[in-house]
Design a protein around this motif. Structure first.
Motif, short mmCIF file in Angstrom:
data_model
loop_
_atom_site.label_atom_id
_atom_site.label_comp_id
_atom_site.label_asym_id
_atom_site.label_seq_id
_atom_site.Cartn_x
_atom_site.Cartn_y
_atom_site.Cartn_z
N ARG A 78 71.30 154.10 2.78
CA ARG A 78 72.14 154.80 3.75
C ARG A 78 72.11 156.31 3.50
O ARG A 78 71.99 156.75 2.36
CB ARG A 78 73.59 154.34 3.64
CG ARG A 78 73.83 152.97 4.21
CD ARG A 78 75.30 152.63 4.18
NE ARG A 78 75.55 151.54 5.12
CZ ARG A 78 76.75 151.10 5.42
NH1 ARG A 78 77.81 151.64 4.86
NH2 ARG A 78 76.90 150.12 6.28
N ASN A 96 67.57 158.33 12.72
CA ASN A 96 67.51 156.88 12.84
C ASN A 96 66.21 156.39 13.47
O ASN A 96 65.81 155.26 13.27
CB ASN A 96 68.71 156.35 13.65
CG ASN A 96 69.94 156.18 12.79
OD1 ASN A 96 69.85 155.83 11.62
ND2 ASN A 96 71.10 156.44 13.36
N GLU A 102 70.06 153.62 7.24
CA GLU A 102 71.09 153.81 8.25
C GLU A 102 71.69 155.21 8.04
O GLU A 102 72.03 155.57 6.93
CB GLU A 102 72.17 152.74 8.08
CG GLU A 102 73.27 152.81 9.09
CD GLU A 102 74.32 151.73 8.88
OE1 GLU A 102 75.31 151.74 9.64
OE2 GLU A 102 74.18 150.91 7.97
N ARG A 104 74.53 158.22 9.24
CA ARG A 104 75.81 158.38 9.92
C ARG A 104 76.37 159.78 9.67
O ARG A 104 76.33 160.26 8.53
CB ARG A 104 76.79 157.33 9.41
CG ARG A 104 78.13 157.36 10.07
CD ARG A 104 78.97 156.19 9.61
NE ARG A 104 80.34 156.41 10.00
CZ ARG A 104 81.36 155.68 9.62
NH1 ARG A 104 81.16 154.65 8.80
NH2 ARG A 104 82.58 155.95 10.01
#
Length: 122
Positions: A78, A96, A102, A104
């Motif tokens: 992540r 992405n 992942e 964010r």
């Protein structure tokens, strides 16, 4: 210049670009990250504190950044990006498409939530 520090027993790497990025900085960063990936097989998370990001010194620095990302992204689960910059807010959606991790975004002052998300996936 890229400052960095480790969190949670080398599970999460925090990086802070604080000046224009230069090619040598990505080689130095890889020298810190590669042994951890070799030992554990992966890096749980990468926290990018982009509050003071000023861009790249030159095209070679941008290429070095791309090479570093290409070589490391398969081993990172992540990525959290801290920034209040509207343009950098789109970076996670763009990343992405190119990385296996992942990605964010988080508000610049929400380091705690970003670290929690990186540490406890799911």
């Amino acid at each position: 210049m890229i400052e960095h520090c480790w969190h949670h027993h080398h599970d999460i790497l925090e990086i802070r670009p604080v000046a224009e990025l230069k090619p040598a900085e990505f080689r130095a960063l890889a020298a810190q990250v590669d042994p951890v990936i070799c030992q554990h097989g992966y890096l749980q998370g990468l926290l990018i504190d982009a509050r003071h990001f000023r861009g790249w010194q030159n095209f070679a620095a941008l290429v070095s950044h791309c090479v570093f990302t290409r070589n490391q992204h398969r081993h990172v689960h992540r990525i959290a990006v801290l920034s209040d910059n509207a343009l950098l807010g789109f970076m996670p959606q763009l990343l992405n498409h190119f990385v296996g991790a992942e990605v964010r975004p988080f508000p610049a002052d929400d380091t705690e939530s970003a670290l929690e998300w990186l540490l406890y996936p799911g």
